[in-house]
Design an enzyme around this catalytic site. Sequence first.
Site, mmCIF file in Angstrom:
data_model
loop_
_atom_site.group_PDB
_atom_site.id
_atom_site.type_symbol
_atom_site.label_atom_id
_atom_site.label_comp_id
_atom_site.label_asym_id
_atom_site.label_seq_id
_atom_site.Cartn_x
_atom_site.Cartn_y
_atom_site.Cartn_z
ATOM 1 C CG ASP A 216 -1.890 1.107 1.331
ATOM 2 O OD1 ASP A 216 -1.927 1.967 0.429
ATOM 3 O OD2 ASP A 216 -2.643 1.145 2.319
ATOM 4 C CB THR B 106 -1.841 4.912 2.268
ATOM 5 O OG1 THR B 106 -2.836 4.420 1.382
ATOM 6 C CG2 THR B 106 -2.409 6.019 3.126
ATOM 7 N N GLY C 188 4.781 9.208 0.504
ATOM 8 C CA GLY C 188 5.370 10.536 0.299
ATOM 9 C C GLY C 188 5.679 11.232 1.607
ATOM 10 C CG ASP C 189 2.605 12.304 4.310
ATOM 11 O OD1 ASP C 189 2.809 13.366 3.704
ATOM 12 O OD2 ASP C 189 1.469 11.855 4.553
ATOM 13 C CB SER D 102 6.190 3.955 4.516
ATOM 14 O OG SER D 102 5.992 4.479 3.225
ATOM 15 N N GLY E 53 -2.135 0.852 5.124
ATOM 16 C CA GLY E 53 -2.384 2.101 5.827
ATOM 17 C C GLY E 53 -1.158 2.994 5.834
#
Length: 80
Positions: A20, A22, A25-26, A56, A61
Amino acid sequence: MTLEKGEVVHVPAFPVKTVDTTGAGDSFNAGFLHAWLRGAPVVECLRLGAACGALSTLGLGGTAAQPTLEEAENLVRSRP
């Protein structure tokens, strides 16, 4: 990819089996800024950011697979 002294600087992505994306980028931003705020060269900032972003994506999630600094640094060291 970014510019440093007018030159393009980029690093390859770390190959992972993505579950995933999600929050990737953060996570990249967090890794990049961690290195940047410690005065690392831009290429090292990009590599740590890329490692954080890649790791990540290994869980569902935005935070399930958020790596620790040690995990990200280990991934960076695993590739020349």
